[in-house]
Design a protein around this motif. Sequence first.
Motif, mmCIF file in Angstrom:
data_model
loop_
_atom_site.group_PDB
_atom_site.id
_atom_site.type_symbol
_atom_site.label_atom_id
_atom_site.label_comp_id
_atom_site.label_asym_id
_atom_site.label_seq_id
_atom_site.Cartn_x
_atom_site.Cartn_y
_atom_site.Cartn_z
ATOM 1 N N TYR A 59 54.626 58.266 42.371
ATOM 2 C CA TYR A 59 53.874 57.401 43.284
ATOM 3 C C TYR A 59 54.251 57.672 44.736
ATOM 4 C CZ TYR A 59 52.028 53.220 45.496
ATOM 5 O OH TYR A 59 51.339 52.367 46.319
ATOM 6 N N LYS A 60 55.552 57.817 44.986
ATOM 7 C CA LYS A 60 56.016 58.088 46.347
ATOM 8 C C LYS A 60 55.464 59.425 46.843
ATOM 9 C CE LYS A 60 60.460 56.647 45.763
ATOM 10 N NZ LYS A 60 61.867 56.977 45.783
ATOM 11 N N THR A 61 55.401 60.401 45.929
ATOM 12 C CA THR A 61 55.036 61.759 46.310
ATOM 13 C C THR A 61 53.544 61.918 46.583
ATOM 14 O OG1 THR A 61 56.772 62.479 44.810
ATOM 15 C CG2 THR A 61 55.272 64.169 45.613
ATOM 16 N N ILE A 62 52.723 61.209 45.837
ATOM 17 C CA ILE A 62 51.295 61.514 45.818
ATOM 18 C C ILE A 62 50.562 61.037 47.088
ATOM 19 C CG2 ILE A 62 50.312 59.470 44.665
ATOM 20 C CD1 ILE A 62 49.677 63.100 43.565
ATOM 21 N N GLY A 63 51.141 60.079 47.824
ATOM 22 C CA GLY A 63 50.527 59.623 49.071
ATOM 23 C C GLY A 63 50.707 60.679 50.158
ATOM 24 N N ILE A 64 49.656 60.915 50.945
ATOM 25 C CA ILE A 64 49.757 61.916 52.019
ATOM 26 C C ILE A 64 50.174 61.206 53.303
ATOM 27 C CG2 ILE A 64 48.457 63.580 53.403
ATOM 28 C CD1 ILE A 64 46.674 64.049 50.976
ATOM 29 N N SER A 86 52.462 69.379 45.464
ATOM 30 C CA SER A 86 51.553 70.502 45.677
ATOM 31 C C SER A 86 50.121 70.174 45.303
ATOM 32 C CB SER A 86 51.999 71.702 44.834
ATOM 33 O OG SER A 86 53.289 72.100 45.185
ATOM 34 N N ALA A 87 49.931 69.153 44.491
ATOM 35 C CA ALA A 87 48.583 68.839 43.999
ATOM 36 C C ALA A 87 47.890 67.780 44.831
ATOM 37 C CB ALA A 87 48.659 68.369 42.546
ATOM 38 N N LYS A 88 48.662 67.091 45.689
ATOM 39 C CA LYS A 88 48.128 65.862 46.289
ATOM 40 C C LYS A 88 46.976 66.097 47.250
ATOM 41 C CE LYS A 88 51.502 65.659 49.988
ATOM 42 N NZ LYS A 88 52.803 65.137 50.385
ATOM 43 N N TYR A 89 46.792 67.329 47.746
ATOM 44 C CA TYR A 89 45.714 67.554 48.712
ATOM 45 C C TYR A 89 44.339 67.641 48.061
ATOM 46 C CZ TYR A 89 49.554 68.265 51.868
ATOM 47 O OH TYR A 89 50.683 68.063 52.603
ATOM 48 N N ASP A 90 44.286 67.707 46.760
ATOM 49 C CA ASP A 90 42.981 67.662 46.095
ATOM 50 C C ASP A 90 42.492 66.215 46.114
ATOM 51 O OD1 ASP A 90 41.648 69.891 43.917
ATOM 52 O OD2 ASP A 90 40.818 67.872 44.029
ATOM 53 N N ALA A 91 41.275 66.012 46.620
ATOM 54 C CA ALA A 91 40.804 64.647 46.864
ATOM 55 C C ALA A 91 40.390 63.919 45.591
ATOM 56 C CB ALA A 91 39.643 64.666 47.842
ATOM 57 N N SER A 102 50.109 55.137 49.187
ATOM 58 C CA SER A 102 50.363 54.661 50.552
ATOM 59 C C SER A 102 49.251 55.061 51.517
ATOM 60 C CB SER A 102 51.700 55.203 51.050
ATOM 61 O OG SER A 102 51.681 56.623 50.968
ATOM 62 N N ASP A 103 48.444 56.072 51.156
ATOM 63 C CA ASP A 103 47.329 56.454 52.015
ATOM 64 C C ASP A 103 46.035 55.736 51.626
ATOM 65 O OD1 ASP A 103 46.723 57.734 49.640
ATOM 66 O OD2 ASP A 103 47.314 59.710 50.349
#
Lengths: 246, 401
Positions: A209-214, B13-18, B46-47
Amino acid sequence: MIYLYKENFIDLLNLINYLLKNKVKPENIKNEIYMKTLLEETYYPVIAEDKNLSERIINKIGIESFLIVYYVFLSNADNKELLIYKYLLSSLKYKNKIRFMRNIDCVNECLKISKYVKTEAHKFKGFVRFSELDNGVLYSQIEPENNIMLLLCNHFKRRLKNECWVIKDNRRNLVGIYDKKECYILDSDIDIKKFDSEDYYEDMWKEFYKTIGIKERKNDRCRMNFMPKKYWKYIVEVSDNEKSSV
Amino acid sequence: MDLKEKLVILADSAKYDASCSSSGSKRKGDSIGNTAYSGICHSFASDGRCISLLKILLTNCCIYDCKYCLNRRSNNIKRAIFTPEEICTITINFYKRNYIEGLFLSSGIIKNPDYTMNLIIETVYLLRNKYHFGGYIHAKAIPGANKNLLNKLGNLVDRLSANVELPTEKGLKLLAPNKSSDKVTEIMSYVNNNRSTKFVPAGQSTQMIIGATDETDLDIMNKSENMYNRYKLKRVFYSAYIPVNKDKLLPSINTPPLIRENRLYQADWLLRYYNFKVDDILDKNNPNFNLLLDPKCDWALRHLDEFPKEINKCSYFDLLKIPGIGVTCAKRIISSRKYFSIDFKDLKKIGVVLKRAKYFITCNGKYFISNSNFKKDFIEYNLLLEDNNSNNSSGKQMSLF
């Protein structure tokens, strides 16, 4: 006069049917645990249960219009019984068109409340968090505004059909229990203390969860809109720090 | 390296895929897991983006060197690779705890496209057949891989996607010289031609990066419209460019173009649900969206001659053209007005956003504002004022000067 019913849906329908039949206009309708004030008078009519009543209502107003009544009953709205009474009274005139009559206040109100209940149930299908007890049982606690236990149980018994799980509604002291075959909903104030051993996958989920937010897109307001604070209590991935800071 | 560390690297590494949607599939499942047709959001990051799927890469090792990508070959970052068993274990354990709807598996290109695709297939096959997982699976199809592999993968997953990455071939040549748009469209057309209740039941999607190259909004929307028409895509995702690498070919910006991204999504909705064409909302003289007003308001102001529209008479598609009226409201208006004539106070009950709609409608011939104010300047000024007021998070009166 305030009319009383036993705290279940069928009993409420029977009472309303009785009131409509006898052309009695209730001041209010409340369930039997209602605490009346000094100036109020309550009456608990003895009504023989009419077995086919819901079926007859469904035949008359259609299942969609009937479900709205049921969702309103599950809600925490203060005046829900009186609203249901008014809705059913109007449905004598409008029959299966009742749910389109948004210009009638009680209909509009019922539609809004039933939407709210359905929306909350949908949100909790996502927000329920199970933790695995030592015996393999999945256990979760919720505090929803409305009584959505049945809706959640129906969802999870299809989804986790080979698991044993328990959902506890702390606001109503209700539990939904599933034993891989049947689902039961019971009144209970059991409180399962969380075991001491850390849950490996829960930790992992928190890290995910912490990681996935940009961080370049951080947007607290947007997150709060979709996942308001009132849901945070049992959402494990929201850190204790965040929970206490607001 | 322990599993938790791997997960962090490969989620990062995967998080930029929307894409994170879990909708469109009616899988019943016979052991653990099923899908919800409307999709379910399980958390919000958080975004503010929805978390519905375990979004990870199989590996962030990559033989390509796309300029904009965190995982490009020339970057000196920690690399990791999951085994198929590891991915299955995490997915099942997250699913049981109700953290997720399923898995979104993508990957860097390791060795070659076929090799990578085989690893993805092996993982998804295990998940479906050894773990009997009936939840949602979205997998990336690797451009350039063999058709047989695409066929295998399509029969295991709910959704497939191949990213076009950049709206034009020119942009792709510049920033992702190892990729070609032909290979992506080959995948799209194969999936479209073979789609069924068994093969990619939830359809395909794609993603474009916005603002890394100099395309206009018109270029981007034309590309989207073209793909929706030709390949029946379910979704095109737009991802505001975030500078993660330094390169002379990349634009130097400090913040991602988020408002522009939002306008593109709004316009995308107009294409898919509101019966608009790209030609309606953009043209050569106006190739970019107005950042101050949403595309529908902007369109309405440029077409005031089509307004006001009469709520009790105009067609469903005309209702959809009115700012402040969405699909749900338009349907409610149609079903309500069969039984009673709608006036302004009913519109509020129906859920119309009156602060936008009021300038563009009449109810039984009555106009909400005075006729003399039916002018572009007046309406535009008031719409902008409303927007600024509601964007003011503190709820205080905004300062005008």
